[in-house]
Design a protein around this motif. Sequence first.
Motif, PDB file in Angstrom:
ATOM      1  N   ALA A   1     -23.158  98.416  69.520  1.00  0.00           N
ATOM      2  CA  ALA A   1     -21.839  99.050  69.442  1.00  0.00           C
ATOM      3  C   ALA A   1     -21.216  99.156  70.832  1.00  0.00           C
ATOM      4  O   ALA A   1     -20.036  98.863  71.026  1.00  0.00           O
ATOM      5  CB  ALA A   1     -21.955 100.431  68.798  1.00  0.00           C
TER       6      ALA A   1
ATOM      7  N   LEU B   1     -13.209  90.697  64.045  1.00  0.00           N
ATOM      8  CA  LEU B   1     -14.486  90.521  64.745  1.00  0.00           C
ATOM      9  C   LEU B   1     -15.276  89.411  64.046  1.00  0.00           C
ATOM     10  O   LEU B   1     -14.999  89.079  62.895  1.00  0.00           O
ATOM     11  CB  LEU B   1     -15.300  91.821  64.709  1.00  0.00           C
TER      12      LEU B   1
ATOM     13  N   GLU C   1     -20.647  89.740  59.997  1.00  0.00           N
ATOM     14  CA  GLU C   1     -21.951  90.388  60.170  1.00  0.00           C
ATOM     15  C   GLU C   1     -23.035  89.354  60.457  1.00  0.00           C
ATOM     16  O   GLU C   1     -23.894  89.568  61.321  1.00  0.00           O
ATOM     17  CB  GLU C   1     -22.309  91.174  58.901  1.00  0.00           C
TER      18      GLU C   1
ATOM     19  N   ARG D   1     -24.518  96.338  60.679  1.00  0.00           N
ATOM     20  CA  ARG D   1     -23.690  97.211  59.838  1.00  0.00           C
ATOM     21  C   ARG D   1     -23.683  98.636  60.393  1.00  0.00           C
ATOM     22  O   ARG D   1     -22.663  99.300  60.400  1.00  0.00           O
ATOM     23  CB  ARG D   1     -24.232  97.194  58.404  1.00  0.00           C
TER      24      ARG D   1
ATOM     25  N   LEU E   1     -21.355  98.724  63.371  1.00  0.00           N
ATOM     26  CA  LEU E   1     -19.946  98.647  62.969  1.00  0.00           C
ATOM     27  C   LEU E   1     -19.493  99.946  62.306  1.00  0.00           C
ATOM     28  O   LEU E   1     -18.366 100.400  62.505  1.00  0.00           O
ATOM     29  CB  LEU E   1     -19.722  97.463  62.021  1.00  0.00           C
TER      30      LEU E   1
ATOM     31  N   VAL F   1     -12.776 100.302  65.151  1.00  0.00           N
ATOM     32  CA  VAL F   1     -12.557  99.146  64.278  1.00  0.00           C
ATOM     33  C   VAL F   1     -12.216  99.664  62.874  1.00  0.00           C
ATOM     34  O   VAL F   1     -12.453 100.830  62.556  1.00  0.00           O
ATOM     35  CB  VAL F   1     -13.807  98.230  64.187  1.00  0.00           C
TER      36      VAL F   1
ATOM     37  N   SER G   1     -12.545  98.435  58.766  1.00  0.00           N
ATOM     38  CA  SER G   1     -13.078  97.450  57.847  1.00  0.00           C
ATOM     39  C   SER G   1     -12.078  97.296  56.705  1.00  0.00           C
ATOM     40  O   SER G   1     -11.616  98.272  56.149  1.00  0.00           O
ATOM     41  CB  SER G   1     -14.427  97.958  57.354  1.00  0.00           C
TER      42      SER G   1
ATOM     43  N   VAL H   1     -13.963  92.857  59.477  1.00  0.00           N
ATOM     44  CA  VAL H   1     -13.832  94.028  60.349  1.00  0.00           C
ATOM     45  C   VAL H   1     -12.874  93.665  61.477  1.00  0.00           C
ATOM     46  O   VAL H   1     -13.010  92.614  62.089  1.00  0.00           O
ATOM     47  CB  VAL H   1     -15.205  94.453  60.903  1.00  0.00           C
TER      48      VAL H   1
END
Lengths: 236, 236
Positions: free
Chosen positions: B11, B29, B32, B47, B50, B59, B61, B67
Amino acid sequence: MARTPVWKSIAETLENEIAAGHYSAGDKLPTEAQLAARFGVNRHTVRHALADMAERGLVQSRRGAGVFVAAEPTLYPIGKRVRFHQNIRASGRLPEKRVLRLQTRPCDATEAEALALDPGTSVLVYEGLSLSGGVAVAHFESVFPATRLPGLADTLKTVSSVTEALRQNGIADYIRAETRITAERASPTQALHLGISEGAPLLRTVGLNVTPEGEPVERGITWFAGDRVTLTMASD
Amino acid sequence: MARTPVWKSIAETLENEIAAGHYSAGDKLPTEAQLAARFGVNRHTVRHALADMAERGLVQSRRGAGVFVAAEPTLYPIGKRVRFHQNIRASGRLPEKRVLRLQTRPCDATEAEALALDPGTSVLVYEGLSLSGGVAVAHFESVFPATRLPGLADTLKTVSSVTEALRQNGIADYIRAETRITAERASPTQALHLGISEGAPLLRTVGLNVTPEGEPVERGITWFAGDRVTLTMASD
Protein backbone atom coordinates in the motif's frame (compact mmCIF):
# COMPACT_ATOMS: atom_id res chain seq x y z
CA MET A 1 -45.56 -19.23 10.94
CA ALA A 2 -42.35 -17.92 12.49
CA ARG A 3 -42.77 -16.59 16.01
CA THR A 4 -41.94 -12.88 16.45
CA PRO A 5 -38.76 -12.58 18.53
CA VAL A 6 -39.40 -11.17 22.01
CA TRP A 7 -37.06 -8.18 21.52
CA LYS A 8 -38.99 -7.27 18.37
CA SER A 9 -42.32 -7.37 20.09
CA ILE A 10 -40.93 -5.14 22.88
CA ALA A 11 -39.63 -2.68 20.28
CA GLU A 12 -43.04 -2.63 18.59
CA THR A 13 -44.84 -2.05 21.88
CA LEU A 14 -42.58 0.88 22.77
CA GLU A 15 -42.87 2.24 19.23
CA ASN A 16 -46.66 2.19 19.48
CA GLU A 17 -46.53 3.94 22.84
CA ILE A 18 -44.31 6.67 21.38
CA ALA A 19 -46.67 7.01 18.41
CA ALA A 20 -49.63 7.25 20.81
CA GLY A 21 -47.88 10.07 22.68
CA HIS A 22 -47.25 8.20 25.95
CA TYR A 23 -43.65 9.35 25.51
CA SER A 24 -42.90 12.58 23.64
CA ALA A 25 -39.81 13.69 21.70
CA GLY A 26 -37.00 14.27 24.18
CA ASP A 27 -38.58 12.17 26.97
CA LYS A 28 -36.40 9.70 28.81
CA LEU A 29 -37.58 6.10 28.52
CA PRO A 30 -37.66 3.91 31.66
CA THR A 31 -34.31 2.34 32.52
CA GLU A 32 -33.26 -1.05 31.14
CA ALA A 33 -33.92 -2.58 34.56
CA GLN A 34 -37.43 -1.08 34.65
CA LEU A 35 -38.21 -2.23 31.11
CA ALA A 36 -36.83 -5.72 31.87
CA ALA A 37 -39.13 -5.95 34.89
CA ARG A 38 -42.12 -4.65 32.95
CA PHE A 39 -41.72 -7.11 30.06
CA GLY A 40 -40.49 -10.00 32.21
CA VAL A 41 -37.29 -10.44 30.23
CA ASN A 42 -33.59 -10.01 30.94
CA ARG A 43 -31.74 -6.75 30.24
CA HIS A 44 -29.99 -8.25 27.23
CA THR A 45 -33.36 -8.60 25.47
CA VAL A 46 -34.32 -5.02 26.38
CA ARG A 47 -30.99 -3.79 25.06
CA HIS A 48 -31.61 -5.61 21.78
CA ALA A 49 -35.01 -3.91 21.44
CA LEU A 50 -33.56 -0.46 22.22
CA ALA A 51 -30.62 -0.98 19.84
CA ASP A 52 -33.09 -1.82 17.07
CA MET A 53 -35.12 1.31 17.82
CA ALA A 54 -31.95 3.44 17.89
CA GLU A 55 -30.89 1.99 14.55
CA ARG A 56 -34.25 3.09 13.11
CA GLY A 57 -33.83 6.58 14.54
CA LEU A 58 -36.70 6.27 17.04
CA VAL A 59 -34.64 6.70 20.18
CA GLN A 60 -31.22 8.07 21.06
CA SER A 61 -28.98 6.67 23.72
CA ARG A 62 -26.99 9.28 25.67
CA ARG A 63 -23.95 7.97 27.45
CA GLY A 64 -24.60 7.76 31.17
CA ALA A 65 -27.96 9.54 30.92
CA GLY A 66 -30.29 6.92 29.47
CA VAL A 67 -32.35 6.39 26.35
CA PHE A 68 -34.49 9.22 24.99
CA VAL A 69 -37.24 9.48 22.41
CA ALA A 70 -35.59 10.94 19.32
CA ALA A 71 -36.29 14.60 18.82
CA GLU A 72 -37.03 16.13 15.44
CA PRO A 73 -33.74 17.23 13.87
CA THR A 74 -32.64 20.76 14.72
CA LEU A 75 -33.00 22.95 11.62
CA TYR A 76 -29.77 24.86 11.13
CA PRO A 77 -29.74 27.68 8.57
CA ILE A 78 -26.53 28.02 6.58
CA GLY A 79 -26.15 31.35 4.84
CA LYS A 80 -24.45 34.69 5.01
CA ARG A 81 -24.93 34.95 8.78
CA VAL A 82 -24.28 31.64 10.53
CA ARG A 83 -24.75 32.06 14.28
CA PHE A 84 -24.86 28.92 16.42
CA HIS A 85 -26.62 30.37 19.48
CA GLN A 86 -29.16 32.23 17.37
CA ASN A 87 -29.83 29.18 15.15
CA ILE A 88 -30.44 26.84 18.08
CA ARG A 89 -32.62 29.35 19.94
CA ALA A 90 -34.68 29.86 16.77
CA SER A 91 -35.42 26.13 16.84
CA GLY A 92 -36.78 26.55 20.37
CA ARG A 93 -33.88 24.83 22.12
CA LEU A 94 -31.15 25.87 24.53
CA PRO A 95 -27.71 26.38 22.93
CA GLU A 96 -24.59 25.39 24.86
CA LYS A 97 -20.93 24.76 24.08
CA ARG A 98 -18.51 22.47 25.88
CA VAL A 99 -14.83 23.40 25.48
CA LEU A 100 -12.52 20.46 24.71
CA ARG A 101 -9.42 22.43 23.84
CA LEU A 102 -8.11 26.00 23.68
CA GLN A 103 -4.58 25.95 22.36
CA THR A 104 -2.21 28.22 20.47
CA ARG A 105 0.01 26.63 17.83
CA PRO A 106 1.56 27.49 14.44
CA CYS A 107 -0.95 27.32 11.55
CA ASP A 108 -0.70 24.63 8.89
CA ALA A 109 -0.65 25.39 5.16
CA THR A 110 -4.44 25.13 4.68
CA GLU A 111 -5.13 27.43 7.62
CA ALA A 112 -2.47 29.91 6.46
CA GLU A 113 -4.16 30.15 3.08
CA ALA A 114 -7.70 30.41 4.45
CA LEU A 115 -6.85 33.04 7.05
CA ALA A 116 -4.35 34.89 4.79
CA LEU A 117 -1.52 34.39 7.30
CA ASP A 118 2.20 33.87 6.78
CA PRO A 119 3.11 30.19 7.16
CA GLY A 120 3.86 29.31 10.78
CA THR A 121 1.98 32.28 12.28
CA SER A 122 0.17 31.47 15.55
CA VAL A 123 -3.47 30.42 15.48
CA LEU A 124 -5.82 29.84 18.39
CA VAL A 125 -7.46 26.41 18.16
CA TYR A 126 -10.91 26.19 19.77
CA GLU A 127 -12.29 22.64 19.83
CA GLY A 128 -15.52 21.63 21.49
CA LEU A 129 -19.01 20.24 21.36
CA SER A 130 -22.19 22.11 20.42
CA LEU A 131 -25.31 21.17 22.35
CA SER A 132 -28.93 21.79 21.44
CA GLY A 133 -31.38 21.30 24.30
CA GLY A 134 -28.83 19.27 26.26
CA VAL A 135 -27.98 16.94 23.36
CA ALA A 136 -24.58 17.10 21.67
CA VAL A 137 -25.36 17.81 18.02
CA ALA A 138 -21.93 18.69 16.71
CA HIS A 139 -18.18 18.52 17.23
CA PHE A 140 -16.29 21.60 16.05
CA GLU A 141 -12.77 22.85 15.60
CA SER A 142 -12.16 26.51 14.77
CA VAL A 143 -8.94 28.40 14.24
CA PHE A 144 -8.55 32.14 14.73
CA PRO A 145 -5.58 34.42 13.97
CA ALA A 146 -4.00 34.50 17.46
CA THR A 147 -1.81 37.57 17.02
CA ARG A 148 -4.72 39.66 15.78
CA LEU A 149 -6.97 38.45 18.64
CA PRO A 150 -4.64 38.08 21.66
CA GLY A 151 -7.45 38.18 24.24
CA LEU A 152 -9.78 35.70 22.53
CA ALA A 153 -8.52 32.55 24.27
CA ASP A 154 -9.30 34.05 27.68
CA THR A 155 -12.71 35.29 26.55
CA LEU A 156 -13.69 31.86 25.16
CA LYS A 157 -13.01 30.29 28.55
CA THR A 158 -16.09 32.04 29.91
CA VAL A 159 -18.13 33.23 26.90
CA SER A 160 -19.59 30.34 24.91
CA SER A 161 -20.90 32.38 21.97
CA VAL A 162 -18.21 32.96 19.35
CA THR A 163 -20.13 35.99 18.10
CA GLU A 164 -20.05 37.54 21.57
CA ALA A 165 -16.41 36.56 22.18
CA LEU A 166 -15.36 38.15 18.88
CA ARG A 167 -17.37 41.27 19.72
CA GLN A 168 -15.52 41.59 23.01
CA ASN A 169 -12.30 41.38 21.04
CA GLY A 170 -13.12 44.17 18.63
CA ILE A 171 -14.86 42.23 15.82
CA ALA A 172 -18.27 43.90 15.75
CA ASP A 173 -19.60 41.82 12.87
CA TYR A 174 -18.64 39.00 10.52
CA ILE A 175 -20.18 37.15 7.61
CA ARG A 176 -19.80 33.67 6.17
CA ALA A 177 -17.75 33.91 2.98
CA GLU A 178 -18.03 30.26 1.94
CA THR A 179 -19.22 26.90 3.24
CA ARG A 180 -18.18 23.48 1.91
CA ILE A 181 -20.22 20.44 2.89
CA THR A 182 -19.33 16.75 2.74
CA ALA A 183 -20.46 13.57 4.53
CA GLU A 184 -18.09 11.48 6.64
CA ARG A 185 -18.14 8.57 9.07
CA ALA A 186 -17.84 9.38 12.78
CA SER A 187 -14.40 8.54 14.17
CA PRO A 188 -14.28 6.55 17.43
CA THR A 189 -13.56 9.78 19.36
CA GLN A 190 -16.42 11.65 17.70
CA ALA A 191 -18.75 8.73 18.36
CA LEU A 192 -17.86 8.95 22.05
CA HIS A 193 -18.28 12.74 22.15
CA LEU A 194 -21.62 12.74 20.37
CA GLY A 195 -22.97 9.54 21.89
CA ILE A 196 -23.52 7.96 18.47
CA SER A 197 -22.18 4.77 16.96
CA GLU A 198 -18.75 4.61 15.37
CA GLY A 199 -19.05 5.14 11.62
CA ALA A 200 -22.41 6.92 11.90
CA PRO A 201 -22.87 9.51 9.13
CA LEU A 202 -21.76 13.07 9.93
CA LEU A 203 -22.31 16.28 7.96
CA ARG A 204 -18.95 18.01 7.77
CA THR A 205 -18.99 21.73 7.02
CA VAL A 206 -15.95 23.92 6.52
CA GLY A 207 -16.80 27.59 6.85
CA LEU A 208 -14.80 30.76 6.51
CA ASN A 209 -15.95 33.82 8.43
CA VAL A 210 -14.69 37.24 7.41
CA THR A 211 -15.26 40.81 8.59
CA PRO A 212 -17.52 42.99 6.40
CA GLU A 213 -14.21 44.37 5.02
CA GLY A 214 -13.24 40.84 3.92
CA GLU A 215 -10.59 40.10 6.56
CA PRO A 216 -10.69 36.40 7.62
CA VAL A 217 -11.34 35.93 11.36
CA GLU A 218 -12.30 32.27 11.71
CA ARG A 219 -11.98 29.03 9.80
CA GLY A 220 -14.28 26.50 11.37
CA ILE A 221 -14.87 22.81 10.74
CA THR A 222 -18.08 21.40 12.20
CA TRP A 223 -19.19 17.76 12.21
CA PHE A 224 -22.96 17.58 12.73
CA ALA A 225 -24.59 14.30 13.78
CA GLY A 226 -26.49 13.44 10.59
CA ASP A 227 -29.72 12.46 12.32
CA ARG A 228 -29.81 15.40 14.73
CA VAL A 229 -29.30 18.36 12.45
CA THR A 230 -30.71 19.38 9.07
CA LEU A 231 -28.85 22.20 7.35
CA THR A 232 -31.25 24.54 5.59
CA MET A 233 -30.54 27.01 2.85
CA ALA A 234 -33.04 29.52 1.64
CA SER A 235 -32.13 31.01 -1.71
CA ASP A 236 -32.44 34.70 -1.21
CA MET B 1 11.04 -4.04 16.04
CA ALA B 2 7.78 -5.34 14.52
CA ARG B 3 8.07 -6.25 10.84
CA THR B 4 5.81 -4.18 8.52
CA PRO B 5 3.11 -6.46 7.11
CA VAL B 6 3.54 -7.14 3.39
CA TRP B 7 0.14 -5.70 2.46
CA LYS B 8 1.10 -2.46 4.24
CA SER B 9 4.36 -2.15 2.41
CA ILE B 10 2.53 -2.70 -0.91
CA ALA B 11 0.00 0.00 0.00
CA GLU B 12 2.84 2.39 0.87
CA THR B 13 4.65 1.69 -2.38
CA LEU B 14 1.50 2.35 -4.43
CA GLU B 15 0.75 5.45 -2.36
CA ASN B 16 4.23 6.82 -3.06
CA GLU B 17 3.82 6.12 -6.78
CA ILE B 18 0.52 8.00 -6.80
CA ALA B 19 2.11 10.88 -4.88
CA ALA B 20 4.98 10.92 -7.39
CA GLY B 21 2.50 11.17 -10.26
CA HIS B 22 3.13 7.72 -11.79
CA TYR B 23 -0.64 7.31 -11.56
CA SER B 24 -2.91 10.38 -11.73
CA ALA B 25 -6.39 11.00 -10.35
CA GLY B 26 -8.86 8.88 -12.29
CA ASP B 27 -6.21 6.45 -13.63
CA LYS B 28 -6.93 2.74 -13.44
CA LEU B 29 -4.42 0.80 -11.34
CA PRO B 30 -3.03 -2.50 -12.67
CA THR B 31 -5.31 -5.50 -12.01
CA GLU B 32 -5.02 -7.57 -8.85
CA ALA B 33 -3.35 -10.32 -10.87
CA GLN B 34 -0.80 -7.87 -12.30
CA LEU B 35 -0.06 -6.39 -8.87
CA ALA B 36 0.22 -9.86 -7.32
CA ALA B 37 2.77 -10.81 -9.99
CA ARG B 38 4.69 -7.56 -9.56
CA PHE B 39 5.00 -7.84 -5.76
CA GLY B 40 5.36 -11.65 -5.72
CA VAL B 41 2.39 -12.14 -3.39
CA ASN B 42 -1.03 -13.75 -3.70
CA ARG B 43 -4.15 -11.78 -4.69
CA HIS B 44 -5.47 -11.87 -1.15
CA THR B 45 -2.54 -9.74 0.01
CA VAL B 46 -3.03 -7.31 -2.89
CA ARG B 47 -6.72 -7.05 -2.03
CA HIS B 48 -5.84 -6.23 1.57
CA ALA B 49 -3.53 -3.42 0.43
CA LEU B 50 -6.15 -1.99 -1.95
CA ALA B 51 -8.89 -2.20 0.70
CA ASP B 52 -6.68 -0.25 3.08
CA MET B 53 -6.05 2.39 0.42
CA ALA B 54 -9.77 2.59 -0.39
CA GLU B 55 -10.56 3.03 3.31
CA ARG B 56 -8.16 5.97 3.38
CA GLY B 57 -9.79 7.49 0.29
CA LEU B 58 -6.75 7.05 -1.96
CA VAL B 59 -8.39 4.73 -4.48
CA GLN B 60 -11.93 3.84 -5.47
CA SER B 61 -13.06 0.44 -6.56
CA ARG B 62 -15.69 0.44 -9.30
CA ARG B 63 -17.70 -2.72 -9.62
CA GLY B 64 -16.53 -4.72 -12.63
CA ALA B 65 -14.25 -1.96 -13.88
CA GLY B 66 -11.24 -2.09 -11.56
CA VAL B 67 -9.53 0.10 -9.01
CA PHE B 68 -8.93 3.76 -9.80
CA VAL B 69 -6.88 6.51 -8.22
CA ALA B 70 -9.37 8.62 -6.29
CA ALA B 71 -10.29 11.81 -8.02
CA GLU B 72 -10.61 15.08 -6.14
CA PRO B 73 -14.24 15.47 -5.07
CA THR B 74 -16.47 17.22 -7.59
CA LEU B 75 -17.30 20.70 -6.28
CA TYR B 76 -21.04 21.17 -6.55
CA PRO B 77 -22.41 24.70 -5.99
CA ILE B 78 -25.73 24.85 -4.13
CA GLY B 79 -27.50 28.14 -4.49
CA LYS B 80 -30.28 29.92 -6.29
CA ARG B 81 -29.49 28.21 -9.58
CA VAL B 82 -28.65 24.53 -9.13
CA ARG B 83 -27.94 22.98 -12.52
CA PHE B 84 -26.44 19.48 -12.58
CA HIS B 85 -25.01 19.54 -16.10
CA GLN B 86 -23.60 23.04 -15.67
CA ASN B 87 -22.11 22.22 -12.24
CA ILE B 88 -20.35 19.09 -13.45
CA ARG B 89 -19.05 20.76 -16.61
CA ALA B 90 -17.72 23.65 -14.51
CA SER B 91 -15.64 21.09 -12.60
CA GLY B 92 -14.12 19.98 -15.91
CA ARG B 93 -15.95 16.65 -16.10
CA LEU B 94 -18.56 15.10 -18.34
CA PRO B 95 -22.12 15.08 -16.91
CA GLU B 96 -24.39 12.10 -17.60
CA LYS B 97 -27.62 10.71 -16.18
CA ARG B 98 -28.80 7.11 -16.14
CA VAL B 99 -32.58 6.67 -15.88
CA LEU B 100 -33.72 4.03 -13.38
CA ARG B 101 -37.43 4.85 -13.36
CA LEU B 102 -39.97 7.11 -15.04
CA GLN B 103 -43.35 6.49 -13.51
CA THR B 104 -46.58 8.36 -12.89
CA ARG B 105 -48.34 7.79 -9.57
CA PRO B 106 -50.48 9.72 -7.05
CA CYS B 107 -48.44 12.10 -4.87
CA ASP B 108 -47.97 11.46 -1.16
CA ALA B 109 -48.73 14.06 1.54
CA THR B 110 -45.19 15.53 1.61
CA GLU B 111 -45.08 15.88 -2.16
CA ALA B 112 -48.58 17.41 -2.24
CA GLU B 113 -47.51 20.07 0.22
CA ALA B 114 -44.17 20.81 -1.47
CA LEU B 115 -45.65 21.06 -4.97
CA ALA B 116 -48.89 22.73 -3.81
CA LEU B 117 -51.03 19.94 -5.28
CA ASP B 118 -54.31 18.45 -4.12
CA PRO B 119 -53.73 15.14 -2.32
CA GLY B 120 -53.70 12.23 -4.75
CA THR B 121 -52.88 14.34 -7.83
CA SER B 122 -50.54 12.61 -10.31
CA VAL B 123 -46.81 13.21 -10.12
CA LEU B 124 -44.10 12.06 -12.48
CA VAL B 125 -41.34 10.21 -10.61
CA TYR B 126 -37.90 10.43 -12.21
CA GLU B 127 -35.30 8.26 -10.49
CA GLY B 128 -31.76 7.80 -11.68
CA LEU B 129 -28.04 8.11 -11.23
CA SER B 130 -25.92 11.21 -11.84
CA LEU B 131 -22.46 10.61 -13.27
CA SER B 132 -19.47 12.90 -13.28
CA GLY B 133 -16.69 11.90 -15.65
CA GLY B 134 -18.06 8.36 -15.88
CA VAL B 135 -18.31 7.87 -12.11
CA ALA B 136 -21.71 7.66 -10.40
CA VAL B 137 -21.68 10.47 -7.86
CA ALA B 138 -25.33 10.59 -6.85
CA HIS B 139 -28.64 8.77 -6.76
CA PHE B 140 -31.66 11.03 -7.26
CA GLU B 141 -35.42 10.91 -7.17
CA SER B 142 -37.43 13.88 -8.42
CA VAL B 143 -41.17 14.41 -8.64
CA PHE B 144 -42.86 16.80 -11.04
CA PRO B 145 -46.54 17.83 -11.33
CA ALA B 146 -47.63 15.37 -14.06
CA THR B 147 -50.82 17.12 -15.12
CA ARG B 148 -49.07 20.44 -15.57
CA LEU B 149 -46.21 18.81 -17.54
CA PRO B 150 -47.85 15.99 -19.56
CA GLY B 151 -45.02 15.70 -22.11
CA LEU B 152 -42.15 15.64 -19.58
CA ALA B 153 -41.94 11.85 -19.16
CA ASP B 154 -41.36 11.39 -22.89
CA THR B 155 -38.82 14.20 -23.02
CA LEU B 156 -36.82 12.77 -20.11
CA LYS B 157 -36.45 9.47 -21.99
CA THR B 158 -34.11 11.18 -24.44
CA VAL B 159 -33.03 14.46 -22.84
CA SER B 160 -30.83 13.94 -19.78
CA SER B 161 -30.73 17.55 -18.61
CA VAL B 162 -33.74 18.44 -16.45
CA THR B 163 -33.23 22.12 -17.30
CA GLU B 164 -33.46 21.34 -21.02
CA ALA B 165 -36.39 18.92 -20.56
CA LEU B 166 -38.33 21.54 -18.58
CA ARG B 167 -37.52 24.16 -21.21
CA GLN B 168 -38.98 21.91 -23.92
CA ASN B 169 -42.10 21.65 -21.77
CA GLY B 170 -42.65 25.35 -21.41
CA ILE B 171 -40.65 26.09 -18.24
CA ALA B 172 -38.15 28.63 -19.50
CA ASP B 173 -36.48 29.14 -16.13
CA TYR B 174 -36.59 27.96 -12.53
CA ILE B 175 -34.83 28.74 -9.29
CA ARG B 176 -34.04 26.79 -6.12
CA ALA B 177 -36.39 27.96 -3.36
CA GLU B 178 -34.90 25.91 -0.55
CA THR B 179 -32.42 23.12 0.09
CA ARG B 180 -32.25 20.90 3.18
CA ILE B 181 -29.14 18.83 3.82
CA THR B 182 -28.62 15.81 6.07
CA ALA B 183 -26.20 12.88 6.21
CA GLU B 184 -27.37 9.28 5.89
CA ARG B 185 -25.96 5.79 5.46
CA ALA B 186 -26.09 4.26 1.99
CA SER B 187 -28.77 1.59 1.69
CA PRO B 188 -27.77 -1.74 0.11
CA THR B 189 -29.40 -0.65 -3.19
CA GLN B 190 -27.67 2.72 -3.17
CA ALA B 191 -24.35 1.05 -2.36
CA LEU B 192 -24.81 -1.14 -5.45
CA HIS B 193 -25.84 1.79 -7.67
CA LEU B 194 -22.96 4.01 -6.57
CA GLY B 195 -20.35 1.28 -6.22
CA ILE B 196 -19.65 2.19 -2.60
CA SER B 197 -19.89 0.14 0.56
CA GLU B 198 -23.16 -0.38 2.36
CA GLY B 199 -23.55 2.17 5.15
CA ALA B 200 -21.07 4.60 3.55
CA PRO B 201 -21.94 8.23 4.35
CA LEU B 202 -24.19 10.03 1.85
CA LEU B 203 -25.11 13.71 1.66
CA ARG B 204 -28.86 13.86 1.25
CA THR B 205 -30.28 17.08 -0.17
CA VAL B 206 -33.94 17.88 -0.60
CA GLY B 207 -34.48 20.76 -3.00
CA LEU B 208 -37.53 22.58 -4.22
CA ASN B 209 -37.38 24.25 -7.62
CA VAL B 210 -39.95 26.90 -8.51
CA THR B 211 -40.60 29.14 -11.51
CA PRO B 212 -39.56 32.79 -11.17
CA GLU B 213 -43.28 33.37 -10.38
CA GLY B 214 -43.01 30.99 -7.42
CA GLU B 215 -44.85 28.00 -8.88
CA PRO B 216 -43.28 24.68 -7.75
CA VAL B 217 -42.09 22.52 -10.65
CA GLU B 218 -39.79 19.94 -9.06
CA ARG B 219 -39.10 18.44 -5.66
CA GLY B 220 -35.86 16.54 -5.84
CA ILE B 221 -34.03 14.33 -3.36
CA THR B 222 -30.40 13.66 -4.16
CA TRP B 223 -28.03 11.35 -2.31
CA PHE B 224 -24.42 12.33 -3.09
CA ALA B 225 -21.58 9.90 -2.34
CA GLY B 226 -19.89 11.71 0.55
CA ASP B 227 -16.35 11.23 -0.71
CA ARG B 228 -17.07 12.13 -4.34
CA VAL B 229 -18.91 15.42 -4.01
CA THR B 230 -18.38 18.55 -1.94
CA LEU B 231 -21.34 20.92 -1.85
CA THR B 232 -20.19 24.52 -1.94
CA MET B 233 -22.09 27.61 -0.97
CA ALA B 234 -20.81 31.09 -1.64
CA SER B 235 -22.58 33.71 0.43
CA ASP B 236 -23.57 36.37 -2.05
